[in-house]
Design a protein around this motif. Structure first.
Motif, mmCIF file in Angstrom:
data_model
loop_
_atom_site.group_PDB
_atom_site.id
_atom_site.type_symbol
_atom_site.label_atom_id
_atom_site.label_comp_id
_atom_site.label_asym_id
_atom_site.label_seq_id
_atom_site.Cartn_x
_atom_site.Cartn_y
_atom_site.Cartn_z
ATOM 1 N N GLU A 56 0.812 -1.216 0.000
ATOM 2 C CA GLU A 56 0.000 0.000 0.000
ATOM 3 C C GLU A 56 0.848 1.271 0.000
ATOM 4 N N GLU A 59 2.904 1.198 -3.944
ATOM 5 C CA GLU A 59 2.083 1.342 -5.151
ATOM 6 C C GLU A 59 0.745 1.996 -4.793
ATOM 7 N N ARG A 60 0.819 3.244 -4.376
ATOM 8 C CA ARG A 60 -0.404 3.953 -3.984
ATOM 9 C C ARG A 60 -1.341 4.127 -5.179
ATOM 10 N N LYS A 61 -0.764 4.335 -6.356
ATOM 11 C CA LYS A 61 -1.517 4.441 -7.592
ATOM 12 C C LYS A 61 -1.134 3.260 -8.473
ATOM 13 N N ALA A 62 -2.107 2.593 -9.031
ATOM 14 C CA ALA A 62 -1.846 1.384 -9.817
ATOM 15 C C ALA A 62 -0.797 1.651 -10.896
ATOM 16 N N SER A 64 2.203 2.787 -10.489
ATOM 17 C CA SER A 64 3.159 3.846 -10.142
ATOM 18 C C SER A 64 3.791 3.499 -8.800
ATOM 19 N N PRO A 95 -3.717 -1.826 -1.752
ATOM 20 C CA PRO A 95 -3.931 -0.406 -2.048
ATOM 21 C C PRO A 95 -5.406 -0.091 -2.255
ATOM 22 N N SER A 96 -5.728 1.195 -2.240
ATOM 23 C CA SER A 96 -7.123 1.636 -2.282
ATOM 24 C C SER A 96 -7.865 1.174 -3.529
ATOM 25 N N TRP A 97 -7.115 0.869 -4.586
ATOM 26 C CA TRP A 97 -7.757 0.510 -5.851
ATOM 27 C C TRP A 97 -8.014 -0.995 -5.989
#
Length: 562
Positions: A56, A59-62, A64, A95-97
Protein backbone atom coordinates in the motif's frame (compact mmCIF):
# COMPACT_ATOMS: atom_id res chain seq x y z
CA UNK A 1 18.22 -28.11 15.13
CA UNK A 2 20.40 -25.16 15.97
CA UNK A 3 21.37 -24.79 19.63
CA UNK A 4 20.90 -21.06 20.16
CA UNK A 5 17.54 -19.35 20.54
CA UNK A 6 17.77 -16.05 18.69
CA UNK A 7 16.07 -12.84 19.73
CA UNK A 8 14.43 -11.14 16.75
CA UNK A 9 12.69 -7.78 16.62
CA UNK A 10 9.74 -6.20 14.88
CA UNK A 11 7.94 -2.89 14.54
CA UNK A 12 4.15 -2.67 14.62
CA UNK A 13 3.24 -1.89 11.00
CA UNK A 14 -0.45 -2.66 10.52
CA UNK A 15 -2.01 -0.65 7.71
CA UNK A 16 -5.75 -1.23 7.61
CA UNK A 17 -8.85 0.31 6.09
CA UNK A 18 -11.70 1.05 8.48
CA UNK A 19 -14.74 2.49 6.75
CA UNK A 20 -13.51 5.76 5.25
CA UNK A 21 -10.20 5.94 7.09
CA UNK A 22 -6.81 4.28 6.89
CA UNK A 23 -4.85 3.41 10.04
CA UNK A 24 -1.09 3.24 9.56
CA UNK A 25 0.78 2.19 12.70
CA UNK A 26 4.10 3.32 11.22
CA UNK A 27 2.65 6.82 11.15
CA UNK A 28 0.85 6.55 14.50
CA UNK A 29 4.04 5.50 16.34
CA UNK A 30 6.29 7.96 14.47
CA UNK A 31 8.54 5.26 13.07
CA UNK A 32 7.56 6.41 9.58
CA UNK A 33 9.80 9.48 9.88
CA UNK A 34 12.58 8.22 12.19
CA UNK A 35 15.32 6.47 10.23
CA UNK A 36 17.52 6.43 13.33
CA UNK A 37 15.12 3.97 14.95
CA UNK A 38 16.97 1.26 13.06
CA UNK A 39 20.21 2.14 14.84
CA UNK A 40 18.40 1.83 18.17
CA UNK A 41 17.15 -1.62 17.20
CA UNK A 42 20.61 -2.79 16.13
CA UNK A 43 21.98 -1.46 19.42
CA UNK A 44 19.87 -4.02 21.27
CA UNK A 45 21.81 -6.83 19.60
CA UNK A 46 18.95 -7.79 17.29
CA UNK A 47 20.18 -9.31 14.03
CA UNK A 48 16.91 -10.43 12.43
CA UNK A 49 14.11 -7.90 11.99
CA UNK A 50 10.55 -8.34 10.77
CA UNK A 51 10.18 -5.25 8.63
CA UNK A 52 7.50 -3.77 6.36
CA UNK A 53 7.85 -3.30 2.61
CA UNK A 54 4.14 -2.63 2.39
CA UNK A 55 2.39 -2.81 -0.96
CA UNK A 56 0.00 0.00 0.00
CA UNK A 57 2.90 2.39 0.66
CA UNK A 58 4.83 1.63 -2.52
CA UNK A 59 2.08 1.34 -5.15
CA UNK A 60 -0.40 3.95 -3.98
CA UNK A 61 -1.52 4.44 -7.59
CA UNK A 62 -1.85 1.38 -9.82
CA UNK A 63 1.32 0.97 -11.86
CA UNK A 64 3.16 3.85 -10.14
CA UNK A 65 5.82 2.94 -7.58
CA UNK A 66 7.56 5.00 -4.90
CA UNK A 67 10.39 2.99 -3.35
CA UNK A 68 12.08 5.88 -1.53
CA UNK A 69 10.98 4.98 2.01
CA UNK A 70 11.75 1.28 1.61
CA UNK A 71 15.08 1.98 -0.15
CA UNK A 72 16.42 4.15 2.65
CA UNK A 73 15.39 1.80 5.43
CA UNK A 74 16.41 -1.48 3.83
CA UNK A 75 19.77 0.05 2.94
CA UNK A 76 20.28 1.04 6.58
CA UNK A 77 19.17 -2.37 7.81
CA UNK A 78 21.74 -3.93 5.50
CA UNK A 79 24.48 -1.53 6.65
CA UNK A 80 23.73 -2.39 10.28
CA UNK A 81 24.18 -6.09 9.58
CA UNK A 82 20.56 -7.03 10.26
CA UNK A 83 18.59 -9.58 8.25
CA UNK A 84 15.09 -8.42 7.27
CA UNK A 85 12.01 -10.58 7.01
CA UNK A 86 10.09 -8.54 4.46
CA UNK A 87 6.37 -8.13 5.09
CA UNK A 88 4.30 -7.09 2.07
CA UNK A 89 0.84 -6.88 3.65
CA UNK A 90 0.22 -6.50 7.39
CA UNK A 91 -3.48 -6.84 8.20
CA UNK A 92 -4.13 -4.78 5.09
CA UNK A 93 -6.39 -5.31 2.13
CA UNK A 94 -4.07 -3.90 -0.51
CA UNK A 95 -3.93 -0.41 -2.05
CA UNK A 96 -7.12 1.64 -2.28
CA UNK A 97 -7.76 0.51 -5.85
CA UNK A 98 -8.10 -3.17 -4.94
CA UNK A 99 -9.09 -5.45 -2.05
CA UNK A 100 -8.65 -9.04 -0.92
CA UNK A 101 -11.80 -10.40 -2.56
CA UNK A 102 -10.89 -8.90 -5.93
CA UNK A 103 -10.45 -11.94 -8.22
CA UNK A 104 -7.15 -10.45 -9.42
CA UNK A 105 -5.81 -9.83 -5.90
CA UNK A 106 -3.48 -12.87 -5.78
CA UNK A 107 -1.97 -12.06 -9.18
CA UNK A 108 -1.48 -8.40 -8.26
CA UNK A 109 0.26 -9.17 -4.97
CA UNK A 110 2.45 -11.71 -6.77
CA UNK A 111 3.45 -9.07 -9.30
CA UNK A 112 4.38 -6.69 -6.48
CA UNK A 113 6.34 -9.46 -4.72
CA UNK A 114 8.35 -10.07 -7.90
CA UNK A 115 9.24 -6.38 -8.06
CA UNK A 116 10.43 -6.45 -4.44
CA UNK A 117 12.60 -9.50 -5.15
CA UNK A 118 14.13 -7.87 -8.21
CA UNK A 119 14.87 -4.64 -6.38
CA UNK A 120 16.24 -6.28 -3.21
CA UNK A 121 17.69 -9.64 -4.31
CA UNK A 122 19.66 -9.93 -1.06
CA UNK A 123 16.46 -10.34 1.00
CA UNK A 124 15.93 -14.05 1.57
CA UNK A 125 13.04 -14.21 4.07
CA UNK A 126 9.47 -13.10 3.38
CA UNK A 127 6.08 -12.89 5.03
CA UNK A 128 3.90 -11.86 2.07
CA UNK A 129 0.78 -11.61 4.24
CA UNK A 130 0.84 -11.44 8.02
CA UNK A 131 -1.69 -13.58 9.91
CA UNK A 132 -4.11 -14.35 7.07
CA UNK A 133 -6.70 -16.15 9.21
CA UNK A 134 -6.54 -13.54 11.96
CA UNK A 135 -7.00 -10.79 9.39
CA UNK A 136 -9.92 -12.73 7.92
CA UNK A 137 -11.58 -13.11 11.32
CA UNK A 138 -11.24 -9.42 12.20
CA UNK A 139 -12.26 -8.25 8.71
CA UNK A 140 -14.81 -10.90 7.72
CA UNK A 141 -16.26 -12.31 10.94
CA UNK A 142 -16.11 -9.45 13.46
CA UNK A 143 -16.59 -6.66 10.91
CA UNK A 144 -13.92 -4.31 12.29
CA UNK A 145 -11.82 -3.84 9.13
CA UNK A 146 -12.51 -3.74 5.40
CA UNK A 147 -14.61 -5.37 3.96
CA UNK A 148 -16.44 -5.35 7.33
CA UNK A 149 -17.99 -8.78 6.94
CA UNK A 150 -19.90 -10.42 9.77
CA UNK A 151 -20.19 -14.05 8.69
CA UNK A 152 -17.96 -17.08 8.72
CA UNK A 153 -18.51 -17.40 4.98
CA UNK A 154 -16.76 -14.07 4.28
CA UNK A 155 -14.05 -15.00 6.81
CA UNK A 156 -13.35 -18.22 4.89
CA UNK A 157 -13.36 -16.45 1.53
CA UNK A 158 -10.78 -13.94 2.82
CA UNK A 159 -8.63 -16.76 4.23
CA UNK A 160 -8.47 -18.71 0.97
CA UNK A 161 -7.85 -15.58 -1.12
CA UNK A 162 -4.92 -14.59 1.08
CA UNK A 163 -3.42 -18.07 1.09
CA UNK A 164 -3.63 -18.25 -2.71
CA UNK A 165 -1.92 -14.84 -2.83
CA UNK A 166 0.85 -16.04 -0.50
CA UNK A 167 1.50 -19.12 -2.63
CA UNK A 168 1.53 -17.17 -5.89
CA UNK A 169 3.70 -14.42 -4.42
CA UNK A 170 6.33 -16.82 -3.09
CA UNK A 171 6.41 -18.52 -6.51
CA UNK A 172 6.97 -15.11 -8.15
CA UNK A 173 9.67 -14.14 -5.64
CA UNK A 174 11.54 -17.40 -6.11
CA UNK A 175 11.87 -16.77 -9.83
CA UNK A 176 14.39 -14.08 -8.86
CA UNK A 177 15.55 -15.33 -5.45
CA UNK A 178 15.32 -19.15 -5.63
CA UNK A 179 16.42 -19.59 -2.03
CA UNK A 180 13.77 -17.22 -0.63
CA UNK A 181 12.11 -18.65 2.47
CA UNK A 182 8.53 -18.25 3.66
CA UNK A 183 8.05 -17.31 7.32
CA UNK A 184 4.30 -17.66 7.73
CA UNK A 185 2.87 -15.97 10.80
CA UNK A 186 -0.44 -16.60 12.53
CA UNK A 187 -2.07 -16.34 15.96
CA UNK A 188 -2.50 -19.98 17.00
CA UNK A 189 -4.31 -19.43 20.28
CA UNK A 190 -6.56 -22.18 21.56
CA UNK A 191 -10.24 -21.78 22.48
CA UNK A 192 -11.43 -23.18 25.81
CA UNK A 193 -15.02 -23.43 26.99
CA UNK A 194 -17.54 -24.70 29.47
CA UNK A 195 -18.86 -28.20 28.84
CA UNK A 196 -21.98 -26.84 27.17
CA UNK A 197 -19.94 -24.93 24.57
CA UNK A 198 -17.38 -27.65 23.88
CA UNK A 199 -18.73 -28.06 20.34
CA UNK A 200 -18.08 -24.37 19.52
CA UNK A 201 -14.63 -24.40 21.12
CA UNK A 202 -13.66 -27.48 19.11
CA UNK A 203 -14.81 -25.80 15.89
CA UNK A 204 -12.87 -22.58 16.55
CA UNK A 205 -9.77 -24.42 17.78
CA UNK A 206 -9.71 -26.52 14.62
CA UNK A 207 -10.31 -23.46 12.44
CA UNK A 208 -7.13 -21.84 13.76
CA UNK A 209 -5.09 -24.26 11.60
CA UNK A 210 -6.87 -23.39 8.37
CA UNK A 211 -4.37 -20.97 6.81
CA UNK A 212 -1.45 -23.32 7.47
CA UNK A 213 -3.40 -26.34 6.29
CA UNK A 214 -4.25 -24.53 3.04
CA UNK A 215 -0.63 -23.55 2.40
CA UNK A 216 0.58 -27.04 3.26
CA UNK A 217 -1.82 -28.58 0.70
CA UNK A 218 -3.86 -30.40 3.34
CA UNK A 219 -7.31 -29.06 2.54
CA UNK A 220 -8.54 -31.87 0.30
CA UNK A 221 -11.95 -33.55 0.21
CA UNK A 222 -11.26 -35.29 3.53
CA UNK A 223 -10.47 -32.07 5.41
CA UNK A 224 -13.14 -31.16 7.96
CA UNK A 225 -13.45 -27.61 6.54
CA UNK A 226 -13.59 -28.66 2.87
CA UNK A 227 -17.40 -28.72 2.54
CA UNK A 228 -17.75 -25.61 4.67
CA UNK A 229 -15.37 -23.79 2.30
CA UNK A 230 -17.40 -24.86 -0.74
CA UNK A 231 -20.61 -23.80 1.00
CA UNK A 232 -19.00 -20.38 1.54
CA UNK A 233 -18.74 -19.97 -2.23
CA UNK A 234 -15.08 -20.84 -2.66
CA UNK A 235 -14.19 -22.35 -6.03
CA UNK A 236 -13.11 -25.99 -5.81
CA UNK A 237 -10.30 -25.33 -8.31
CA UNK A 238 -8.73 -22.83 -5.91
CA UNK A 239 -8.51 -25.48 -3.22
CA UNK A 240 -7.26 -28.07 -5.68
CA UNK A 241 -4.47 -25.73 -6.82
CA UNK A 242 -3.11 -25.51 -3.28
CA UNK A 243 -3.30 -29.29 -2.86
CA UNK A 244 -1.53 -29.91 -6.19
CA UNK A 245 1.11 -27.24 -5.63
CA UNK A 246 1.39 -26.47 -1.90
CA UNK A 247 3.42 -23.61 -0.50
CA UNK A 248 4.71 -25.20 2.69
CA UNK A 249 6.25 -22.59 5.02
CA UNK A 250 9.97 -22.83 5.60
CA UNK A 251 9.24 -21.60 9.10
CA UNK A 252 6.00 -21.16 11.01
CA UNK A 253 5.68 -17.98 13.05
CA UNK A 254 3.41 -18.04 16.08
CA UNK A 255 2.22 -14.65 17.32
CA UNK A 256 1.31 -14.99 20.97
CA UNK A 257 -0.41 -12.52 23.29
CA UNK A 258 -2.20 -12.68 26.63
CA UNK A 259 -5.40 -12.54 24.59
CA UNK A 260 -4.47 -15.32 22.15
CA UNK A 261 -5.98 -18.16 24.17
CA UNK A 262 -9.73 -17.62 24.57
CA UNK A 263 -12.49 -18.85 26.87
CA UNK A 264 -16.16 -18.91 25.83
CA UNK A 265 -18.76 -19.12 28.58
CA UNK A 266 -22.56 -19.10 28.41
CA UNK A 267 -22.85 -17.92 32.04
CA UNK A 268 -23.05 -14.34 30.85
CA UNK A 269 -24.42 -13.00 34.13
CA UNK A 270 -21.01 -13.67 35.68
CA UNK A 271 -19.40 -11.25 33.23
CA UNK A 272 -21.50 -8.07 33.36
CA UNK A 273 -18.78 -5.94 31.75
CA UNK A 274 -18.25 -8.24 28.76
CA UNK A 275 -19.99 -8.03 25.40
CA UNK A 276 -22.35 -10.94 24.80
CA UNK A 277 -22.12 -12.72 21.45
CA UNK A 278 -23.15 -16.08 20.14
CA UNK A 279 -23.38 -18.53 17.27
CA UNK A 280 -27.12 -18.56 16.65
CA UNK A 281 -27.56 -21.50 19.02
CA UNK A 282 -26.05 -20.30 22.28
CA UNK A 283 -25.19 -16.88 23.65
CA UNK A 284 -21.87 -16.47 25.42
CA UNK A 285 -19.01 -14.17 26.28
CA UNK A 286 -15.58 -14.54 24.70
CA UNK A 287 -12.80 -13.54 27.11
CA UNK A 288 -9.06 -14.02 27.46
CA UNK A 289 -8.56 -17.52 28.88
CA UNK A 290 -5.92 -16.11 31.23
CA UNK A 291 -8.81 -14.48 33.14
CA UNK A 292 -10.69 -17.76 33.49
CA UNK A 293 -10.41 -21.15 35.16
CA UNK A 294 -8.50 -22.33 32.07
CA UNK A 295 -5.52 -20.07 32.77
CA UNK A 296 -3.22 -22.97 33.70
CA UNK A 297 -3.64 -24.21 30.12
CA UNK A 298 -2.69 -20.83 28.63
CA UNK A 299 0.90 -21.57 27.82
CA UNK A 300 3.14 -20.67 24.90
CA UNK A 301 4.98 -23.93 25.43
CA UNK A 302 1.77 -25.92 24.93
CA UNK A 303 0.92 -23.97 21.77
CA UNK A 304 4.44 -24.57 20.41
CA UNK A 305 4.17 -28.29 21.09
CA UNK A 306 0.77 -28.43 19.35
CA UNK A 307 2.22 -26.68 16.29
CA UNK A 308 5.16 -29.06 16.19
CA UNK A 309 3.00 -32.15 16.57
CA UNK A 310 0.80 -31.06 13.66
CA UNK A 311 3.38 -29.84 11.13
CA UNK A 312 6.92 -30.81 12.22
CA UNK A 313 8.29 -27.61 10.70
CA UNK A 314 10.75 -25.10 12.23
CA UNK A 315 9.00 -22.53 14.41
CA UNK A 316 9.73 -18.99 15.54
CA UNK A 317 7.74 -16.93 18.00
CA UNK A 318 7.23 -13.99 15.64
CA UNK A 319 5.32 -11.64 17.96
CA UNK A 320 5.58 -11.50 21.74
CA UNK A 321 4.17 -8.33 23.27
CA UNK A 322 2.10 -7.23 26.23
CA UNK A 323 0.50 -3.79 26.17
CA UNK A 324 0.63 -3.24 29.91
CA UNK A 325 2.69 -1.75 32.70
CA UNK A 326 6.43 -2.14 32.45
CA UNK A 327 6.68 -4.93 35.00
CA UNK A 328 4.08 -7.04 33.20
CA UNK A 329 5.72 -6.39 29.83
CA UNK A 330 9.02 -7.74 31.15
CA UNK A 331 7.41 -10.74 32.82
CA UNK A 332 5.56 -11.63 29.61
CA UNK A 333 8.74 -11.44 27.51
CA UNK A 334 10.83 -13.49 29.93
CA UNK A 335 8.08 -16.07 30.45
CA UNK A 336 7.77 -16.42 26.67
CA UNK A 337 11.51 -16.96 26.27
CA UNK A 338 11.50 -19.58 29.01
CA UNK A 339 8.55 -21.34 27.36
CA UNK A 340 10.35 -21.37 24.01
CA UNK A 341 13.47 -22.80 25.63
CA UNK A 342 11.40 -25.46 27.42
CA UNK A 343 9.67 -26.44 24.18
CA UNK A 344 13.03 -26.59 22.44
CA UNK A 345 14.43 -28.81 25.19
CA UNK A 346 11.45 -31.15 24.71
CA UNK A 347 12.30 -31.61 21.02
CA UNK A 348 10.41 -28.80 19.29
CA UNK A 349 12.47 -27.07 16.60
CA UNK A 350 12.11 -23.52 17.94
CA UNK A 351 14.51 -21.04 16.38
CA UNK A 352 13.72 -17.58 17.77
CA UNK A 353 11.57 -15.30 19.90
CA UNK A 354 10.58 -11.91 18.50
CA UNK A 355 10.22 -8.83 20.66
CA UNK A 356 7.34 -7.12 18.87
CA UNK A 357 6.15 -3.53 18.84
CA UNK A 358 9.61 -2.17 19.62
CA UNK A 359 8.28 1.39 19.39
CA UNK A 360 4.88 0.57 20.75
CA UNK A 361 1.41 0.55 19.22
CA UNK A 362 -1.56 2.91 19.15
CA UNK A 363 -5.25 2.07 19.72
CA UNK A 364 -4.83 -1.70 19.64
CA UNK A 365 -7.08 -1.84 22.70
CA UNK A 366 -9.94 -1.14 20.26
CA UNK A 367 -8.50 -3.11 17.32
CA UNK A 368 -7.66 0.29 15.75
CA UNK A 369 -11.36 1.09 15.39
CA UNK A 370 -11.32 4.09 17.74
CA UNK A 371 -8.89 6.96 17.32
CA UNK A 372 -8.20 7.63 21.00
CA UNK A 373 -4.42 7.82 20.75
CA UNK A 374 -4.20 5.02 23.34
CA UNK A 375 -0.49 4.22 23.38
CA UNK A 376 1.22 1.11 24.64
CA UNK A 377 4.99 1.35 24.73
CA UNK A 378 7.54 -1.28 23.77
CA UNK A 379 11.30 -1.40 24.07
CA UNK A 380 11.16 2.33 23.43
CA UNK A 381 8.63 4.87 24.64
CA UNK A 382 7.90 7.70 22.19
CA UNK A 383 5.86 9.89 24.53
CA UNK A 384 8.67 12.25 25.57
CA UNK A 385 9.65 13.22 22.03
CA UNK A 386 12.64 11.10 21.00
CA UNK A 387 12.28 7.35 21.64
CA UNK A 388 13.26 6.66 25.26
CA UNK A 389 14.64 3.19 26.07
CA UNK A 390 12.61 1.36 28.70
CA UNK A 391 13.50 -1.54 30.96
CA UNK A 392 12.19 -3.76 28.18
CA UNK A 393 15.04 -2.54 25.97
CA UNK A 394 17.55 -3.65 28.58
CA UNK A 395 15.79 -7.01 28.87
CA UNK A 396 15.83 -7.56 25.11
CA UNK A 397 19.49 -6.57 24.91
CA UNK A 398 20.36 -8.95 27.73
CA UNK A 399 18.51 -11.82 26.09
CA UNK A 400 19.96 -11.06 22.64
CA UNK A 401 23.55 -10.61 23.77
CA UNK A 402 23.84 -12.90 26.79
CA UNK A 403 20.76 -15.11 26.83
CA UNK A 404 19.65 -13.84 30.24
CA UNK A 405 18.17 -10.89 32.07
CA UNK A 406 17.77 -9.94 35.71
CA UNK A 407 15.51 -7.30 37.23
CA UNK A 408 13.74 -7.15 40.61
CA UNK A 409 10.29 -7.19 38.96
CA UNK A 410 11.08 -10.70 37.73
CA UNK A 411 11.23 -11.96 41.31
CA UNK A 412 7.47 -12.47 41.12
CA UNK A 413 5.21 -13.69 38.28
CA UNK A 414 2.70 -11.74 36.19
CA UNK A 415 -0.95 -11.46 37.21
CA UNK A 416 -1.89 -14.34 34.89
CA UNK A 417 0.10 -16.80 37.03
CA UNK A 418 -0.47 -17.84 40.63
CA UNK A 419 1.87 -15.93 42.95
CA UNK A 420 3.11 -18.70 45.19
CA UNK A 421 5.75 -16.52 46.87
CA UNK A 422 4.86 -14.36 49.86
CA UNK A 423 4.75 -10.63 49.29
CA UNK A 424 7.93 -10.28 51.35
CA UNK A 425 9.88 -12.31 48.82
CA UNK A 426 11.86 -10.52 46.18
CA UNK A 427 14.01 -7.43 46.25
CA UNK A 428 11.99 -4.53 47.67
CA UNK A 429 11.29 -0.99 46.68
CA UNK A 430 11.66 1.31 49.69
CA UNK A 431 8.83 3.74 50.39
CA UNK A 432 10.08 6.54 52.61
CA UNK A 433 7.81 8.52 54.89
CA UNK A 434 4.05 8.71 55.32
CA UNK A 435 1.06 10.30 53.64
CA UNK A 436 -1.75 9.71 51.19
CA UNK A 437 0.31 9.61 48.00
CA UNK A 438 2.97 7.29 49.36
CA UNK A 439 0.14 4.97 50.47
CA UNK A 440 -1.25 5.04 46.92
CA UNK A 441 2.21 4.21 45.56
CA UNK A 442 2.23 1.23 47.92
CA UNK A 443 -1.20 0.15 46.71
CA UNK A 444 -0.04 0.33 43.07
CA UNK A 445 3.02 -1.74 43.95
CA UNK A 446 0.77 -4.36 45.52
CA UNK A 447 -1.45 -4.42 42.43
CA UNK A 448 1.65 -4.82 40.23
CA UNK A 449 3.24 -7.49 42.44
CA UNK A 450 6.20 -5.31 43.36
CA UNK A 451 7.62 -6.11 46.78
CA UNK A 452 7.79 -3.01 48.99
CA UNK A 453 9.05 -2.02 52.40
CA UNK A 454 8.06 1.11 54.32
CA UNK A 455 11.10 2.66 55.90
CA UNK A 456 12.31 5.68 57.83
CA UNK A 457 15.07 7.68 56.12
CA UNK A 458 17.66 6.51 58.65
CA UNK A 459 16.93 2.83 57.83
CA UNK A 460 17.48 2.98 54.07
CA UNK A 461 21.10 1.84 54.12
CA UNK A 462 20.30 -1.11 56.38
CA UNK A 463 17.56 -2.43 54.09
CA UNK A 464 19.65 -1.94 50.98
CA UNK A 465 22.47 -3.97 52.48
CA UNK A 466 20.26 -6.67 53.98
CA UNK A 467 17.51 -7.11 51.35
CA UNK A 468 19.06 -5.71 48.15
CA UNK A 469 16.53 -2.91 47.89
CA UNK A 470 16.79 -1.40 44.43
CA UNK A 471 15.27 2.06 44.79
CA UNK A 472 13.79 4.40 47.40
CA UNK A 473 10.78 6.64 46.69
CA UNK A 474 9.89 9.80 48.64
CA UNK A 475 6.93 12.09 48.11
CA UNK A 476 6.31 15.77 48.92
CA UNK A 477 7.52 17.20 52.24
CA UNK A 478 11.26 17.59 52.16
CA UNK A 479 11.19 17.49 48.36
CA UNK A 480 9.82 21.02 48.08
CA UNK A 481 12.78 23.18 47.12
CA UNK A 482 13.30 26.87 46.64
CA UNK A 483 11.72 28.16 43.46
CA UNK A 484 9.40 25.20 42.89
CA UNK A 485 5.68 25.88 42.49
CA UNK A 486 3.96 25.58 45.85
CA UNK A 487 1.17 23.49 44.39
CA UNK A 488 3.39 21.01 42.54
CA UNK A 489 3.52 17.38 43.62
CA UNK A 490 7.13 16.22 43.58
CA UNK A 491 8.33 12.64 43.85
CA UNK A 492 11.95 11.62 44.12
CA UNK A 493 13.43 8.17 43.50
CA UNK A 494 17.01 7.49 44.54
CA UNK A 495 18.96 4.55 43.15
CA UNK A 496 21.86 2.79 44.90
CA UNK A 497 24.43 4.20 42.47
CA UNK A 498 23.54 7.77 43.41
CA UNK A 499 21.33 8.40 40.41
CA UNK A 500 18.04 10.21 40.92
CA UNK A 501 14.68 10.48 39.22
CA UNK A 502 12.50 13.50 39.94
CA UNK A 503 8.89 13.52 38.74
CA UNK A 504 6.82 16.68 39.15
CA UNK A 505 3.15 17.13 38.32
CA UNK A 506 0.08 19.20 38.98
CA UNK A 507 -1.71 17.82 42.06
CA UNK A 508 -4.99 17.70 40.13
CA UNK A 509 -3.83 14.58 38.29
CA UNK A 510 -5.43 11.39 39.69
CA UNK A 511 -3.02 9.99 42.28
CA UNK A 512 -3.31 6.39 41.08
CA UNK A 513 -2.37 7.37 37.53
CA UNK A 514 0.55 9.46 38.77
CA UNK A 515 1.83 6.60 40.94
CA UNK A 516 1.69 4.12 38.06
CA UNK A 517 3.56 6.49 35.74
CA UNK A 518 6.22 6.95 38.41
CA UNK A 519 6.61 3.18 38.86
CA UNK A 520 7.12 2.68 35.12
CA UNK A 521 9.98 5.19 35.22
CA UNK A 522 11.46 3.65 38.36
CA UNK A 523 11.41 0.19 36.77
CA UNK A 524 13.09 1.69 33.70
CA UNK A 525 15.88 2.96 35.97
CA UNK A 526 15.21 6.38 34.47
CA UNK A 527 17.38 9.24 35.68
CA UNK A 528 16.72 12.95 35.40
CA UNK A 529 13.88 15.36 36.07
CA UNK A 530 10.51 15.25 34.32
CA UNK A 531 7.21 17.07 34.32
CA UNK A 532 4.18 14.79 34.09
CA UNK A 533 1.99 16.63 31.59
CA UNK A 534 -0.99 14.32 31.20
CA UNK A 535 -2.29 11.11 32.72
CA UNK A 536 -5.11 8.75 31.89
CA UNK A 537 -6.52 5.31 32.71
CA UNK A 538 -4.67 2.30 31.36
CA UNK A 539 -1.18 3.65 32.07
CA UNK A 540 -1.52 6.62 29.75
CA UNK A 541 0.83 9.52 30.45
CA UNK A 542 3.00 12.13 28.77
CA UNK A 543 6.31 13.51 30.02
CA UNK A 544 8.50 16.50 29.36
CA UNK A 545 12.11 16.87 30.60
CA UNK A 546 12.75 19.49 33.26
CA UNK A 547 16.01 21.44 33.63
CA UNK A 548 18.62 19.43 35.50
CA UNK A 549 18.56 19.89 39.25
CA UNK A 550 21.40 19.59 41.71
CA UNK A 551 21.63 16.12 43.29
CA UNK A 552 20.34 15.79 46.83
CA UNK A 553 23.68 14.55 48.11
CA UNK A 554 22.24 11.29 49.44
CA UNK A 555 23.48 8.04 48.01
CA UNK A 556 22.78 4.38 48.59
CA UNK A 557 25.68 2.08 49.28
CA UNK A 558 26.56 -0.16 46.35
CA UNK A 559 24.29 -3.20 46.14
CA UNK A 560 23.12 -5.79 43.65
CA UNK A 561 20.73 -3.96 41.37
CA UNK A 562 19.61 -5.28 37.99
Amino acid sequence: MTDALEIWGGVECSLVRIRGTVRNQLEDTGHLVRLDDLDLIAGLGIRTLRYPVLWEMVERKAGSYDWSWADARLQRINELGMRPIAGLLHHGSGPSWTQILDPNFPDMLARYGALVAQRYPWIELYTPINEPLTTARISGLYGHWHPHGTSEGICLQLTVAQCRAIAMTMKAIRRYVPQAGLVQTEDFGRVFSTQRLAYQAEHETERRWLSLDLLAGRVDRQHRFYKRLLDAGIVDDHLSELVAEPCVPDMIGIDYYLTSDRMIDERVDQFPDEKVGGNGIDSYVDIAAARSDARDDTSLRLRLEELWDRYHLPIAVTELHNGSTRDEQMRWLVEGCKAAHAAKDSGVDVRAVTAWSLFGAVDWNSMLVRQDGFYESGAFDIRAGAPRPTALADAIAGLAKHGSVDHPVLDRPGWWRADRNPESSGRPLLLVGFGRLISIVEQCCTNRRLTVSAVRPDKIQLLVAKHHAWAAIEVDGELRRAGSPAAATRMLCRFPDGGELLLQCDPTHPSMEVANALLDLVIDGQRGAFQLLQTGPGNQYELSPLPAEAPSGQKFPTSKVA
